[in-house]
Scaffold this motif. Structure first.
Motif, PDB file in Angstrom:
ATOM      1  N   UNK A   1       0.660  -1.047   0.264  1.00 12.80           N
ATOM      2  CA  UNK A   1       0.000   0.030   0.061  1.00 12.80           C
ATOM      3  C   UNK A   1       0.748   1.212  -0.235  1.00 12.80           C
ATOM      4  N   UNK A   2       0.503   2.497  -0.921  1.00 13.91           N
ATOM      5  CA  UNK A   2       1.571   3.219  -1.109  1.00 13.91           C
ATOM      6  C   UNK A   2       0.739   4.150  -0.719  1.00 13.91           C
ATOM      7  N   UNK A   3       1.254   5.293   0.920  1.00 17.21           N
ATOM      8  CA  UNK A   3      -0.160   6.520   1.263  1.00 17.21           C
ATOM      9  C   UNK A   3       0.644   7.347   1.190  1.00 17.21           C
ATOM     10  N   UNK A   4      -0.048   8.195   0.552  1.00 20.11           N
ATOM     11  CA  UNK A   4       0.312   9.422   0.236  1.00 20.11           C
ATOM     12  C   UNK A   4      -0.612  10.455   1.654  1.00 20.11           C
ATOM     13  N   UNK A   5       0.029  11.618   1.215  1.00 26.34           N
ATOM     14  CA  UNK A   5       0.281  12.403   2.618  1.00 26.34           C
ATOM     15  C   UNK A   5      -1.668  13.394   2.350  1.00 26.34           C
ATOM     16  N   UNK A   6      -2.525  13.313   2.716  1.00 26.57           N
ATOM     17  CA  UNK A   6      -3.207  14.369   1.893  1.00 26.57           C
ATOM     18  C   UNK A   6      -3.144  16.043   2.501  1.00 26.57           C
ATOM     19  N   UNK A   7      -2.503  16.485   1.627  1.00 21.65           N
ATOM     20  CA  UNK A   7      -2.394  17.795   1.874  1.00 21.65           C
ATOM     21  C   UNK A   7      -3.944  18.883   1.567  1.00 21.65           C
ATOM     22  N   UNK A   8      -4.455  18.650   1.503  1.00 20.13           N
ATOM     23  CA  UNK A   8      -5.759  19.537   1.538  1.00 20.13           C
ATOM     24  C   UNK A   8      -7.024  19.598   2.138  1.00 20.13           C
ATOM     25  N   UNK A   9      -7.837  20.158   2.607  1.00 21.54           N
ATOM     26  CA  UNK A   9      -9.040  19.726   2.866  1.00 21.54           C
ATOM     27  C   UNK A   9      -9.539  21.685   2.637  1.00 21.54           C
ATOM     28  N   UNK A  10     -10.334  20.706   1.449  1.00 20.21           N
ATOM     29  CA  UNK A  10     -11.426  22.025   1.761  1.00 20.21           C
ATOM     30  C   UNK A  10     -13.009  21.144   1.826  1.00 20.21           C
ATOM     31  N   UNK A  11     -13.963  22.885   2.908  1.00 21.50           N
ATOM     32  CA  UNK A  11     -16.238  22.302   2.821  1.00 21.50           C
ATOM     33  C   UNK A  11     -16.179  23.403   1.177  1.00 21.50           C
ATOM     34  N   UNK A  12     -17.600  22.443   1.642  1.00 16.46           N
ATOM     35  CA  UNK A  12     -18.242  23.482   0.225  1.00 16.46           C
ATOM     36  C   UNK A  12     -19.447  24.292   0.887  1.00 16.46           C
ATOM     37  N   UNK A  13     -18.888  25.502   0.496  1.00 15.66           N
ATOM     38  CA  UNK A  13     -19.841  26.723   1.463  1.00 15.66           C
ATOM     39  C   UNK A  13     -21.406  26.515   1.302  1.00 15.66           C
ATOM     40  N   UNK A  14     -21.532  25.332   0.243  1.00 18.31           N
ATOM     41  CA  UNK A  14     -23.229  25.583   0.090  1.00 18.31           C
ATOM     42  C   UNK A  14     -23.468  24.163   0.906  1.00 18.31           C
ATOM     43  N   UNK A  15     -23.477  23.064   0.699  1.00 18.22           N
ATOM     44  CA  UNK A  15     -23.722  21.523   0.232  1.00 18.22           C
ATOM     45  C   UNK A  15     -22.857  21.611   1.955  1.00 18.22           C
ATOM     46  N   UNK A  16     -21.913  21.675   2.420  1.00 13.58           N
ATOM     47  CA  UNK A  16     -21.430  20.876   3.450  1.00 13.58           C
ATOM     48  C   UNK A  16     -20.245  19.552   3.541  1.00 13.58           C
ATOM     49  N   UNK A  17     -20.392  18.897   2.049  1.00 11.26           N
ATOM     50  CA  UNK A  17     -19.391  18.337   1.798  1.00 11.26           C
ATOM     51  C   UNK A  17     -18.296  19.166   2.159  1.00 11.26           C
ATOM     52  N   UNK A  18     -17.195  17.558   1.627  1.00  6.62           N
ATOM     53  CA  UNK A  18     -15.706  18.094   2.054  1.00  6.62           C
ATOM     54  C   UNK A  18     -14.859  17.914   0.244  1.00  6.62           C
ATOM     55  N   UNK A  19     -13.673  18.677   0.308  1.00  3.74           N
ATOM     56  CA  UNK A  19     -12.650  17.880  -0.672  1.00  3.74           C
ATOM     57  C   UNK A  19     -11.346  17.333  -0.220  1.00  3.74           C
ATOM     58  N   UNK A  20     -10.486  16.384  -0.356  1.00  2.00           N
ATOM     59  CA  UNK A  20      -9.477  16.366   0.166  1.00  2.00           C
ATOM     60  C   UNK A  20      -8.570  16.016  -0.851  1.00  2.00           C
ATOM     61  N   UNK A  21      -7.128  16.541  -1.438  1.00  2.00           N
ATOM     62  CA  UNK A  21      -6.144  16.190  -2.001  1.00  2.00           C
ATOM     63  C   UNK A  21      -5.004  15.758  -2.126  1.00  2.00           C
ATOM     64  N   UNK A  22      -4.785  14.864  -2.343  1.00  2.00           N
ATOM     65  CA  UNK A  22      -3.176  14.153  -1.680  1.00  2.00           C
ATOM     66  C   UNK A  22      -2.508  14.154  -2.925  1.00  2.00           C
ATOM     67  N   UNK A  23      -0.776  13.203  -2.004  1.00  2.00           N
ATOM     68  CA  UNK A  23      -0.032  13.448  -2.814  1.00  2.00           C
ATOM     69  C   UNK A  23      -0.092  12.505  -4.249  1.00  2.00           C
ATOM     70  N   UNK A  24      -1.265  12.252  -4.326  1.00  2.00           N
ATOM     71  CA  UNK A  24      -1.461  11.006  -4.999  1.00  2.00           C
ATOM     72  C   UNK A  24      -1.891  11.752  -6.991  1.00  2.00           C
ATOM     73  N   UNK A  25      -2.388  13.014  -6.548  1.00  2.00           N
ATOM     74  CA  UNK A  25      -2.603  13.880  -7.703  1.00  2.00           C
ATOM     75  C   UNK A  25      -4.588  13.701  -7.343  1.00  2.00           C
TER      76      UNK A  25
END
Lengths: 336, 341
Positions: free
Chosen positions: B245-269
């Motif tokens: 298992x190649x494990x990448x760091x999760x560099x970025x998180x951002x919440x959606x201002x309307x729906x309250x869901x969130x996005x994650x961005x990782x070292x795997x692109x």
């Protein structure tokens, strides 16, 4: 009631399973495969519509969203192309099918061998057709007096130094017989074989090379012989002393050669040896125990925590940015 | 109309932050290790238009909008916290830390600007009184800051997490010097590895944090036991390669201002959208050419900006030309919406 035995699918059953060209996953039946492809590979990421094929999705994207599809989503590298029309198992190029079947076959035998290794059971079908299992010991009838007489004779021989130390014996006895544990061993009928490997019972005591002969009361060839065919697995059992250890230390843990295996359960090993012998036996036991100890331990650990991971970034307390700031290319700009 | 495009003029070195203006959904700021802050209008022509570039003396590590579309704050390896007048390009130094400054964040309701530096302090600035600031001492280096309407979450080294009340911080701002503000809550990260990013839910209920070991945790502010029981963490941004298992760091998180869901961005692109309430992944976008270093939703939730830069994790010395890009994704209706109740 005995526990129901788990049935593992055989190779043909595995080869018959439908599988997805794009991600190599296999499924119980074609319907599930098709719905998988629609959901994972042919789904429009703009409106969620599930199309039947990659071509269909491409046309849909073009017409409805005015976008062009460049590759199939979630596909393994090299299979993202839109040029091949896949629907279920249809359209998969023959060489890819062959490649898949080959891999399934390889994996099947690997798993089977692994199971055999772990359970110590023979590989299924290997000893069918009347061939006996190499580990099966021929039944031996021996009265308690015979056993006692044999044991007494043995002790006497040991005390007189007629018998070689078990360790030596193990070394000499094992090579001709060592067979891969659980591997197909062509078994020779119980009475003919040992004769070549071992001198007949009652051979002169000077034949120290094959002392097991001495463990049987002379003049009782009838029962002295049967243990010999047992020798192959027995030899393998000795293995730990000079070779690798079989996965089930319990299978043959008696001091090899000290007692005929058929008669003495492994549990009694430490009971009778006279003082002259005990030291070497103890040594053997402890060495066998030492050799066997780490093996199951390691196996247990592996199954419990099979964490085979590779971290792309690892540091306890220094963030990637801090590391980057130390790079020479920023040296002139970073304030210190 | 394409749903995703890359900006025409990109920074030349690793992207440290992307952020949309909360007031205009097409105004985007990008800070970079190439010592510049860039201002874009993302919808002006194909590929958007770079409006202006603001040069700094050292790599810039973070940027945020201030009171209006023309005010921005930046920080970086020059140890300074700056205010930038985006119209005139004029820069004012607000405060100076004793180490590089990793993050800067603006809480609009409290008119409070917080900067976090590797010198293990936060600086609190009242944006109406430039030049005045107070210092808050932390237990360890802050790696990521995020504000909700009433709280500030500080994710630090040694897996520490401090949650401050913005009211308390705002009232301490005017005092000047080193002030002692007790965190409202002190927590330990629920993940085993270094915290990489933290982001607060827009509804003020809790926050998500990510670690260098491909994992995201979601927790709630409410200290009651039942709320704390709801917290969870999950694995993501991993890839099986040859059974490993190649494990990448999760560099970025951002919440959606309307729906309250969130996005994650990782070292795997990879950028993935998650429904934190229903514990579902909504979707995962096609892999970007390299590591995702920063993410931001626009104020109206229509756009997602993705900062992509290679070599972010291992600090490689050579960066391939043209691999640093900012992608703007226009989200379809309901694309970032969680499961409907």
């Amino acid at each position: 009631m005995t526990k129901k035995r788990k049935r593992y699918p055989d190779l043909n059953q595995k080869l018959e399973r439908p599988w997805c060209y794009y991600c190599e996953r296999d499924f119980d039946d074609l319907k599930i495969l098709i719905s998988h492809q629609k959901a994972k590979h042919f789904k429009c990421d703009r409106c969620g519509r599930r199309l039947n094929t990659a071509g269909g999705l491409s046309v849909h994207m073009n017409q409805v969203h005015k976008e062009s599809l460049t590759q199939v989503e979630n596909a393994i590298p090299g299979r993202q192309g839109l040029d091949i029309e896949i629907f279920g198992m249809e359209g998969v190029p023959q060489e890819i099918i062959d490649q898949h079947n080959h891999q399934v076959t390889l994996r099947h035998f690997e798993e089977e061998a692994e199971r055999a290794r772990i359970s110590g059971n023979p590989i299924r079908g290997l000893h069918a057709n009347g061939t006996a299992h190499p580990e099966k010991r021929p039944k031996v009838k021996e009265s308690i007096e015979d056993i006692a007489a044999r044991a007494a004779k043995y002790r006497q021989d040991r005390a007189n130094g007629v018998l070689a130390a078990p360790v030596d014996m193990a070394m000499q006895a094992s090579p001709p017989n060592v067979a891969p544990f659980g591997a197909p061993v062509s078994l020779t009928p119980p009475f003919a074989p040992g004769a070549q490997a071992y001198p007949p019972p009652g051979a002169p005591p000077g034949a120290a090379g094959f002392p097991p002969a001495q463990t049987f009361p002379p003049g009782a060839p009838g029962f002295a012989q049967p243990p010999f065919p047992v020798a192959p697995p027995f030899g393998a059992g000795i293995g730990p002393v000079n070779t690798g250890l079989p996965p089930r230390p319990g299978s043959i843990s008696g001091p090899p050669g000290a007692f005929p295996p058929a008669q003495v359960p492994p549990g009694q090993i430490s009971q009778p040896p006279p003082s002259a012998l005990s030291a070497s036996v103890d040594e053997l036991i402890s060495s066998a125990a030492a050799a066997s100890a780490p093996a199951p331990d390691a196996a247990e650990k592996k199954s419990k925590k099979d964490k085979n991971i590779k971290l792309i970034y690892f540091d306890e307390s220094v963030s990637p940015e801090e590391k980057m700031a130390k790079l020479p290319r920023y040296a002139s700009a970073v304030r210190t | 109309m394409s749903s995703q495009f890359e900006l025409a003029q990109n920074p030349t070195d690793v992207i440290s932050a992307v952020t949309f203006s909360p007031y205009t959904p097409t105004r985007l700021l990008v800070s970079s290790w190439d010592k510049n802050v860039y201002l874009y209008d993302t919808q002006d022509g194909p590929g958007g238009k770079m409006i202006q570039k603001y040069e700094h003396p050292a790599p810039v590590l973070d940027v945020c909008f201030g009171r209006d579309d023309n005010e921005a704050f930046s920080c970086g390896l020059d140890w300074e916290v700056r205010r930038i007048n985006l119209q005139s390009g004029e820069q004012t130094i607000l405060s100076t830390h004793d180490q590089g400054v990793r993050s800067v964040i603006y809480a609009p309701k409290h008119r409070l600007l917080v900067s976090g530096s590797w010198d293990s302090t936060l600086h609190l600035h009242n944006v109406d009184q430039p030049g005045e600031f107070s210092t808050v001492q932390l237990e360890s280096k802050p790696f990521s800051l995020s504000v909700s309407p009433t709280k500030l979450v500080v994710a630090m080294a040694n897996r520490g997490v401090n949650i401050y009340e913005l009211d308390a911080l705002a009232s301490a701002t005017g005092k000047g010097g080193v002030v002692n503000v007790e965190p409202w809550q002190r927590r330990e990260s629920s993940m085993k590895y270094m915290t990489r990013a933290v982001a607060c839910m827009p509804n003020d209920a809790g926050y998500a944090s990510s670690s260098i070991e491909g994992r995201v945790a979601v927790e709630w502010f409410d200290p009651s036991e039942e709320s704390q029981k709801r917290k969870y963490a999950f694995k993501c941004h991993r890839q099986a390669v040859d059974g490993q298992d190649v494990v990448y760091p999760v560099h970025a998180l951002a919440f959606h201002p309307v729906h309250g869901t969130f996005a994650s961005g990782g070292g795997d692109g990879v950028v993935a959208l998650w429904d934190g309430i229903n514990k579902r992944r909504i979707r995962q976008y096609q892999r970007f050419p390299s590591s995702v270093s920063s993410l931001a939703f626009s104020g109206d939730g229509k756009y997602l900006a993705v900062g992509v830069s290679p070599g972010f994790e291992d600090g490689q010395d050579d960066i391939p030309e043209g691999a640093i890009k900012v992608f703007i994704r226009e989200l379809a209706d309901g694309e970032a919406q969680g499961k409907k109740k």
